[in-house]
Design a protein around this motif. Structure first.
Motif, PDB file in Angstrom:
ATOM      1  N   ASP A 143      -6.178   1.659 -13.707  1.00  0.00           N
ATOM      2  CA  ASP A 143      -5.975   1.894 -12.279  1.00  0.00           C
ATOM      3  C   ASP A 143      -4.554   2.421 -12.063  1.00  0.00           C
ATOM      4  O   ASP A 143      -3.693   2.277 -12.921  1.00  0.00           O
ATOM      5  N   ASP A 144      -4.316   3.049 -10.904  1.00  0.00           N
ATOM      6  CA  ASP A 144      -3.047   3.754 -10.651  1.00  0.00           C
ATOM      7  C   ASP A 144      -2.825   4.836 -11.709  1.00  0.00           C
ATOM      8  O   ASP A 144      -1.718   5.009 -12.232  1.00  0.00           O
TER       9      ASP A 144
ATOM     10  N   SER B 202     -10.782   1.402  -6.553  1.00  0.00           N
ATOM     11  CA  SER B 202     -10.406   0.231  -7.360  1.00  0.00           C
ATOM     12  C   SER B 202     -11.580  -0.727  -7.509  1.00  0.00           C
ATOM     13  O   SER B 202     -11.797  -1.298  -8.583  1.00  0.00           O
TER      14      SER B 202
ATOM     15  N   SER C  86      -4.800   6.093  -7.263  1.00  0.00           N
ATOM     16  CA  SER C  86      -4.427   5.257  -6.126  1.00  0.00           C
ATOM     17  C   SER C  86      -3.526   6.042  -5.189  1.00  0.00           C
ATOM     18  O   SER C  86      -2.621   6.755  -5.627  1.00  0.00           O
TER      19      SER C  86
ATOM     20  N   PRO D 268      -4.786  -2.935 -14.638  1.00  0.00           N
ATOM     21  CA  PRO D 268      -5.047  -2.890 -13.188  1.00  0.00           C
ATOM     22  C   PRO D 268      -3.917  -2.287 -12.373  1.00  0.00           C
ATOM     23  O   PRO D 268      -4.150  -1.815 -11.260  1.00  0.00           O
ATOM     24  N   ARG D 269      -2.688  -2.300 -12.896  1.00  0.00           N
ATOM     25  CA  ARG D 269      -1.540  -1.796 -12.139  1.00  0.00           C
ATOM     26  C   ARG D 269      -0.661  -0.971 -13.071  1.00  0.00           C
ATOM     27  O   ARG D 269       0.363  -1.440 -13.581  1.00  0.00           O
TER      28      ARG D 269
ATOM     29  N   PRO E 130      -5.837  -5.051  -8.793  1.00  0.00           N
ATOM     30  CA  PRO E 130      -4.924  -4.454  -7.804  1.00  0.00           C
ATOM     31  C   PRO E 130      -4.650  -5.407  -6.641  1.00  0.00           C
ATOM     32  O   PRO E 130      -5.458  -6.270  -6.319  1.00  0.00           O
TER      33      PRO E 130
END
Length: 456
Positions: A304-305, A180, A354, A201-202, A128
Motif C-alpha cells: 500500500d502507498d 486499501s 494512496s 501496509p504503509r 492503513p
C-alpha cells in the motif's frame, strides 16, 4: 495557649482551609480515575483576593501533589445502565467470516467479517490508518464484497499457477474509493488460500526517515536494518506454518564472509536476521529470492502507498542532498519485484496508490508512466528520472470503481446502523440522502454522510 498573634491567626486558618480544599479535589480526581462516586466539594470557595479557583488551578496543584490521574478517564461500562447505551454489537450479529471459498458471485454485496487471529497477516503487518480507524469504531472488522473484489480474486487464482512476471498489478482510483480495503481483501484471500504473504501496509514509512539508515559501500545503497528486521519478524509470525518445509536452493552469502549452505531451512535463515540486525537487509533479500525459486506455495507481495516508492524521501546524504526512494534498500527491493526484474515462480505483486498523504502524493511522472492520464504529459522542463519508467514497465493498472452501487451501499449502511453508530434513526430516507450527498464514494458515504449524523 496559641502562639499565633491575632493578626496572623486568620491568615493561618485561610492557608489551612486552602490545603484542605486542594486535598479534597485531589481525592475527587482519584475517585474519578477509579470509577468511584464523584462528590462535589468546595465548589463555591474563593481564594485569595476574592477570586474563585479555576479547574486548571486545582488540577495543576493536584498534579504537584501527585494525586491526579493526569488524563481523562471514561465512565466504567458497568455504570452505563440507560437503555440508550444498550446497543446490539456486531459481534452478536450472524456475519460470515471472510474465507477464500466464500468469495463468489453469490456473496456479491454482502458483508463479511475478518476473523483476525493472532497470526493474521493484516493483524501482524498492520493496516492503513484510515482502515484502522474504521475498525476501531466498528465493534468488528468488516468489509463488503464488491464486484471488483471478485475480479481481483480471479486474477490471484490465475496467478497462483503462474510467474509473478505476468501478474504485477496496481490498484488505482479516486480518493476514498476503497483501494486499501480491496488490497486487504486480496491479502486476506491469499492467506486463507494458503499463500505465503508479505504485506507492506504503509510504504510511506519506508521513505519518511522514521527508521535509521546507513550507507553500504558494497551495494551502493542506503540500508534500513531496523525496518528489515521488523519485516522479518512479522513475516515469520504470519507464515511460519507455510514455510516450515521450505529450504534454500542455493548457497546464501551473508555479511562479514559468513554463508549458509544449500538446503538451509528458511526459518533458520530468518533467525539469522532476527539475531543480527546488521544482516537483516541481506537476509530479507535472500529470503525473497529463495521464495521466488520454490514452486510449492504461491507468494503474494502486497504494497500500500505504492506511489511513495517513486518519490523524494526525507532521508539525506552526508552532503544534505535528498535521497531518492530507489536508493534505499527496502524500496529498491520491493521495486525489483514490482518491475519484474526479480520474480516469484508462483505468485503476484499487487500495489495500491494512496492519495491521502500530500507529502508523498502521486506525481505527474508516475501517472504518465502507469498510463493513468496519457494525455497529461510531464512538463518538458522537468527532468523525469529514468528509474520511474524502468520500475513501472509491465505493471498493469486495475481500476477501482469510484462509487458503490446501491446494493453495496445498502449493506454498508446496514452494518453501521446495526453497530448503533448513527444518531439519526436509520431509514430509507437517511440512506438515500447520504448516498446522494456522497456521490457513492465509500469514504465520503461513511465519514461525511453516516457519521456526520453525530454532529449537532
Amino acid at each position: 495557649m496559641s502562639t499565633l498573634s491575632a493578626s496572623t491567626r486568620p491568615r493561618a486558618l485561610l492557608s489551612a482551609f486552602r490545603r484542605e480544599v486542594l486535598s479534597l479535589n485531589a481525592r475527587l480526581y482519584a475517585a474519578q480515575a477509579k470509577g468511584g462516586p464523584v462528590k462535589q466539594h468546595a465548589q463555591g470557595y474563593k481564594g485569595g483576593k476574592g477570586q474563585k479557583l479555576t479547574n486548571k488551578q486545582r488540577r495543576m496543584e493536584a498534579i504537584r501533589n501527585n494525586k491526579s490521574p493526569g488524563a481523562f478517564v471514561s465512565l466504567p461500562a458497568s455504570q452505563l445502565r440507560h437503555e440508550l447505551f444498550q446497543s446490539q454489537r456486531l459481534d452478536e450479529l450472524d456475519l460470515p467470516y471472510f474465507r477464500a471459498e466464500d468469495l463468489t458471485e453469490g456473496n456479491l454485496g454482502k458483508a463479511l467479517a475478518f476473523p483476525l487471529p493472532e497470526n493474521d497477516a493484516v493483524r501482524v503487518f498492520g493496516m492503513p490508518r484510515n482502515v484502522l480507524l474504521d475498525f476501531r469504531i466498528l465493534s468488528k472488522a468488516v468489509s463488503v464484497v464488491r464486484d471488483v473484489t471478485i475480479k481481483l480474486v480471479d486474477r490471484l487464482q490465475a496467478a497462483s499457477e503462474e510467474s509473478s512476471e505476468r501478474n504485477r498489478f496496481v490498484l488505482s482510483g479516486s480518493a476514498g474509493c476503497g483501494k486499501s480495503y480491496l488490497l486487504i481483501q486480496g491479502v486476506e484471500y491469499a492467506a486463507s488460500a494458503g499463500w505465503i504473504v508479505m504485506y507492506i501496509p504503509r510504504a510511506i514509512n519506508l521513505v519518511n526517515s522514521s527508521t535509521p539508515y546507513s550507507y553500504d559501500l558494497r551495494a551502493q545503497t542506503y540500508l534500513q536494518p531496523v525496518f528489515a528486521q521488523r519485516t522479518l519478524e512479522r513475516f515469520r509470525s504470519v507464515n511460519e506454518h507455510a514455510i516450515s518445509s521450505l529450504v534454500t536452493e542455493d548457497k546464501v552469502d551473508l555479511d562479514d564472509g559468513l554463508s549458509l549452505p544449500q538446503g538451509t531451512p528458511l526459518l533458520k535463515l530468518i533467525d539469522v536476521g532476527l539475531k543480527d540486525q546488521t544482516s537483516a537487509p541481506t537476509v530479507l533479500a535472500a529470503l525473497l529470492e529463495a521464495l521466488g525459486k520454490q514452486t510449492k506455495v504461491p507468494v503474494l507481495l502486497a504494497i500500500d502507498d505504492f506511489q511513495a516508492l517513486f518519490t523524494k524521501t526525507a532521508y539525506k546524504t552526508p552532503q544534505f542532498q535528498t535521497v531518492r526512494a530507489w536508493h534505499l534498500s527496502m524500496p529498491r527491493l520491493l521495486l525489483e519485484y514490482a518491475s519484474g526484474r526479480k520474480v516469484f515462480a508462483r505468485g503476484a505483486v499487487v500495489g495500491a496508490l494512496s492519495l491521502s498523504d500530500k507529502t508523498y502524493s502521486l506525481s505527474q511522472e508516475l501517472r504518465h508512466a502507469l498510463g493513468l492520464q496519457p494525455w497529461l504529459r510531464p512538463s518538458p522542463y522537468l527532468r523525469v528520472a529514468p528509474e520511474i519508467t524502468t520500475f513501472t514497465r509491465g505493471v498493469q493498472v486495475v481500476k477501482v470503481p469510484e462509487e458503490l452501487n446501491v446494493n453495496e451501499a445498502a449493506t454498508l449502511f446496514e452494518v453501521w446502523n446495526k453497530n448503533r453508530s448513527l444518531h439519526t434513526p436509520g431509514n430509507d430516507e437517511l440512506f438515500l440522502a447520504k448516498y446522494t450527498e456522497s456521490g457513492g464514494n465509500p469514504r465520503d458515504f461513511v465519514w461525511k454522510g453516516l457519521l456526520s449524523t453525530l454532529q449537532t
